[in-house]
Design a protein around this motif. Structure first.
Motif, PDB file in Angstrom:
ATOM      1  N   HIS A   1       0.810  -1.116   0.034  1.00  0.00           N
ATOM      2  CA  HIS A   1      -0.084   0.023  -0.150  1.00  0.00           C
ATOM      3  C   HIS A   1       0.937   1.449  -0.037  1.00  0.00           C
ATOM      4  N   GLN A   2       1.943   1.150   0.560  1.00  0.00           N
ATOM      5  CA  GLN A   2       2.993   2.189   0.784  1.00  0.00           C
ATOM      6  C   GLN A   2       3.216   2.816  -0.876  1.00  0.00           C
ATOM      7  N   THR A   3       3.722   1.971  -1.644  1.00  0.00           N
ATOM      8  CA  THR A   3       3.918   2.472  -2.933  1.00  0.00           C
ATOM      9  C   THR A   3       2.884   2.860  -3.536  1.00  0.00           C
ATOM     10  N   ALA A   4       1.666   2.561  -3.477  1.00  0.00           N
ATOM     11  CA  ALA A   4       0.587   2.991  -4.169  1.00  0.00           C
ATOM     12  C   ALA A   4       0.139   4.386  -3.707  1.00  0.00           C
ATOM     13  N   THR A   5       0.332   4.594  -2.173  1.00  0.00           N
ATOM     14  CA  THR A   5      -0.009   5.872  -1.889  1.00  0.00           C
ATOM     15  C   THR A   5       0.951   6.748  -2.144  1.00  0.00           C
ATOM     16  N   ASN A   6       2.230   6.309  -2.221  1.00  0.00           N
ATOM     17  CA  ASN A   6       3.283   7.591  -2.601  1.00  0.00           C
ATOM     18  C   ASN A   6       3.216   7.889  -4.142  1.00  0.00           C
ATOM     19  N   TYR A   7       2.498   7.057  -5.014  1.00  0.00           N
ATOM     20  CA  TYR A   7       2.273   7.418  -6.468  1.00  0.00           C
ATOM     21  C   TYR A   7       1.074   8.464  -6.276  1.00  0.00           C
ATOM     22  N   VAL A   8       0.022   8.252  -5.601  1.00  0.00           N
ATOM     23  CA  VAL A   8      -0.928   9.046  -5.832  1.00  0.00           C
ATOM     24  C   VAL A   8      -0.504  10.367  -4.717  1.00  0.00           C
ATOM     25  N   LYS A   9       0.253  10.298  -4.048  1.00  0.00           N
ATOM     26  CA  LYS A   9       0.655  11.531  -3.275  1.00  0.00           C
ATOM     27  C   LYS A   9       1.439  12.463  -4.219  1.00  0.00           C
ATOM     28  N   ALA A  10       2.445  11.778  -5.029  1.00  0.00           N
ATOM     29  CA  ALA A  10       3.226  12.302  -6.024  1.00  0.00           C
ATOM     30  C   ALA A  10       2.155  13.065  -7.061  1.00  0.00           C
ATOM     31  N   VAL A  11       1.226  12.596  -7.491  1.00  0.00           N
ATOM     32  CA  VAL A  11       0.103  13.076  -8.244  1.00  0.00           C
ATOM     33  C   VAL A  11      -0.496  14.613  -7.880  1.00  0.00           C
ATOM     34  N   ILE A  12      -0.905  14.263  -6.534  1.00  0.00           N
ATOM     35  CA  ILE A  12      -1.453  15.513  -5.677  1.00  0.00           C
ATOM     36  C   ILE A  12      -0.459  16.554  -5.725  1.00  0.00           C
ATOM     37  N   ASN A  13       0.839  16.235  -5.184  1.00  0.00           N
ATOM     38  CA  ASN A  13       1.816  17.282  -5.113  1.00  0.00           C
ATOM     39  C   ASN A  13       2.200  17.946  -6.478  1.00  0.00           C
ATOM     40  N   TYR A  14       2.176  17.182  -7.455  1.00  0.00           N
ATOM     41  CA  TYR A  14       2.368  17.781  -8.750  1.00  0.00           C
ATOM     42  C   TYR A  14       1.274  18.720  -9.086  1.00  0.00           C
ATOM     43  N   ASN A  15      -0.211  18.293  -8.867  1.00  0.00           N
ATOM     44  CA  ASN A  15      -1.108  19.337  -9.130  1.00  0.00           C
ATOM     45  C   ASN A  15      -1.094  20.636  -8.289  1.00  0.00           C
ATOM     46  N   LYS A  16      -0.632  20.354  -6.852  1.00  0.00           N
ATOM     47  CA  LYS A  16      -0.473  21.406  -6.215  1.00  0.00           C
ATOM     48  C   LYS A  16       0.425  22.428  -6.548  1.00  0.00           C
ATOM     49  N   ASN A  17       1.450  22.076  -7.339  1.00  0.00           N
ATOM     50  CA  ASN A  17       2.414  22.980  -8.075  1.00  0.00           C
ATOM     51  C   ASN A  17       2.289  23.265  -9.484  1.00  0.00           C
ATOM     52  N   SER A  18       1.334  22.975  -9.937  1.00  0.00           N
ATOM     53  CA  SER A  18       0.949  23.334 -11.323  1.00  0.00           C
ATOM     54  C   SER A  18      -0.261  24.321 -11.373  1.00  0.00           C
ATOM     55  N   ARG A  19      -0.324  24.991 -12.498  1.00  0.00           N
ATOM     56  CA  ARG A  19      -1.396  25.811 -12.858  1.00  0.00           C
ATOM     57  C   ARG A  19      -2.674  25.098 -13.058  1.00  0.00           C
ATOM     58  N   THR A  20      -3.907  25.632 -12.845  1.00  0.00           N
ATOM     59  CA  THR A  20      -5.149  24.880 -13.134  1.00  0.00           C
ATOM     60  C   THR A  20      -5.155  24.049 -14.393  1.00  0.00           C
TER      61      THR A  20
END
Length: 519
Positions: A317-336
């Motif tokens: 589960h940790q690897t999967a969670t890290n992946y989703v967190k990476a997508v979320i972090n990317y979105n937070k640092n990107s324009r809409t």
């Protein structure tokens, strides 16, 4: 005529035979006037008759200028021909005279020829993706490139994938003086049963139009054929029509032309959502590549969902969670306009070696396998954790997963979080969108196999998508690889028709770009 001659001894009566001039008449064309297109050749045939039976030849004149003399006739009657190519627009007079052996000439047989010239200055047919019932709009600009003031008729057709035509009602221009032009606009609705596939758009300028037969009148002055102008697909434009992108994702990110090709292909085939394979390392190290591509997709009204997943994530589960967190972090640092619209997980726990199967290689129901039941519970726990991660992030990311159609089969009930439901229902409770891998080449099966999930999604106010396979597989009954694009579109049409009234039916998905684009 009688001539009397008188001599000293004798009176002579001599009868002199008077020669009668021959006559000339139009033989072909019989009409005295005709219209031709500049550059068109025409043969004229004159018929000569002579009561004296001493025909000899013909003379031809073009607008008063001698063109030809021929000793081509004899006897009491016959025909002669003359051909000419009218390269320049204008009005012409063709005269044919017949003469006999006594050089007596007929009155001329006369043709009046109007030669016109027109061109298609511009042609703007429908483009992109169209659905049965859509309104098609085209514009054609006609220019009078000739010397005569007149109007023209414009025809428009859409060539279907099978080669037959939809002929759109013709339109007539205003009276156009030389070098003037006019734009005609055509609007026409695709029939509800319009076949799926690529269409050509064809327009032509004609001399006239027969409203009784709906046929254009020659000559034709110009035409233009735009191949693959637009594509007709099945479905509802408001629903999802998704495409899985796996191996091609890397190339799309590396090469701008490949990104353009994917976006153009998506537009031509009605794709409005991409399940786009997203590698966590690349997302973290080269976010600008994703930002550029997603922004381009969004500017073309195409959503992008980050796609990834491994069977091992069932328990890791940790690897999967890290992946989703990476997508979320990317979105937070990107324009809409650079952000992912969703996350799509393709975990497929049943591919694990530890997942138990029967002698035919089919999954054992959870009720018959404690191992499978435990792995299914671990899978649901993974999904619950991902859902919590997304919810707590404060970002708007749609959470979707892929499941096989048989997760609602007999023996797949499972108690999770104190609720006993089918495995498919548990997944739907947790996620926003469930993509059902409804892999069959029989649309009746596809409808039957997905009905439970569609009904359940409607009941709990969630979304379900039906996915079709296009790859070459060992089991040809699981894919449209052999049947091709037309059969796939028909299956999509049938699925859309069956579930159009269901609120939980979100649309369809096609697996995958790498095989679908070559169908």
């Amino acid at each position: 005529m009688i001539i009397i001659l008188v001599s000293a001894q004798t009176v002579y009566a001599i009868t002199a035979i008077q020669n009668t001039a021959p006559s000339a008449s139009r033989y072909d064309p019989n009409s005295s006037s005709l219209t031709l297109a500049a550059g068109q050749a025409r043969t004229f045939i004159v018929k000569g008759t002579d009561p004296d039976g001493n025909l000899r030849g013909t003379e031809w004149y073009l607008s008063g200028k001698h063109q030809s003399s021929r000793f081509a006739l004899s006897g009491p009657g016959g025909t002669d021909s003359w051909s000419y190519t009218f390269n320049t627009s204008g009005m012409y007079a063709i005269e044919a005279l017949v003469f006999d052996t006594q050089n007596a000439y007929s009155s001329p047989a006369l043709w009046t020829v109007q030669v016109d010239s027109a061109s298609i200055a511009s042609f703007n047919p429908p483009t992109g993706t169209k659905y049965p019932g859509n309104t098609l709009s085209s514009s054609v600009t006609v220019k009078n490139t000739g010397r005569n003031t007149r109007s023209y008729w414009v025809g428009l057709s859409y060539r279907k994938p099978d080669g037959t035509l939809y002929n759109i009602p013709a339109k007539q221009t205003n009276t156009l003086s030389p070098n003037s032009q006019q734009t005609l606009n055509f609007s026409w609705n695709l029939p509800p049963d319009a076949p799926y596939g690529s269409y050509n758009a064809i327009t032509s300028i004609w001399n006239g139009y027969n409203s009784n037969t709906s046929l254009m009148k020659s000559p034709k002055y110009g035409s233009k054929n735009i191949k693959d102008a637009f594509t007709v697909v099945s479905g509802n434009p408001k629903q999802m029509r998704a495409l899985f992108i796996w191996g091609a994702a890397s190339t799309v990110l590396d090469r701008s032309q490949e990104a353009d090709s994917l976006i153009q292909y998506s537009k031509e085939h009605g794709i409005n959502t991409l399940f786009f394979y997203t590698d966590i390392s690349r997302l973290s190290n080269s976010p600008s590549q994703f930002k550029s591509f997603i922004a381009r997709a969004h500017s073309n009204n195409i959503s992008v969902h980050a796609l990834n997943g491994e069977p091992a994530w069932t328990t890791d589960h940790q690897t999967a969670t890290n992946y989703v967190k990476a997508v979320i972090n990317y979105n937070k640092n990107s324009r809409t306009n650079e952000r992912f619209d969703g996350v799509c997980l393709d975990v497929e726990s049943y591919v694990l070696k530890s997942w138990e199967k029967d002698s035919n290689g089919d999954s054992l129901p959870l009720a018959k396998s404690s191992v499978n039941s435990n792995l299914a519970a671990q899978y649901l726990k993974l999904l619950s954790g991902i859902k919590n991660t997304i919810s707590s992030s404060g970002t708007a990311v749609t959470f979707g997963v892929d499941i096989p159609f048989w997760f609602d089969g007999n023996g797949f009930e499972l108690t999770y979080n104190k609720s006993n439901r089918l495995l498919s229902s548990h997944v739907q409770d947790i996620t926003d969108i469930t993509t059902i891998m409804d892999y069959t080449d029989n649309y009746n099966n596809a409808i039957a196999w997905a009905r439970y999930e569609i009904d359940y999604a409607t009941r709990i106010n969630k979304s379900a998508v039906i996915a079709f396979e296009t790859q070459k597989l060992d089991n040809p009954g699981s894919t449209f690889y052999e049947e091709g694009a037309a059969a796939l579109e028909n299956a999509i049409k049938q699925v859309n028709s069956s579930f159009s009234s269901k609120q939980g039916f979100r649309g369809v998905a096609i697996h995958s770009y790498e095989s679908y684009k070559y169908e």
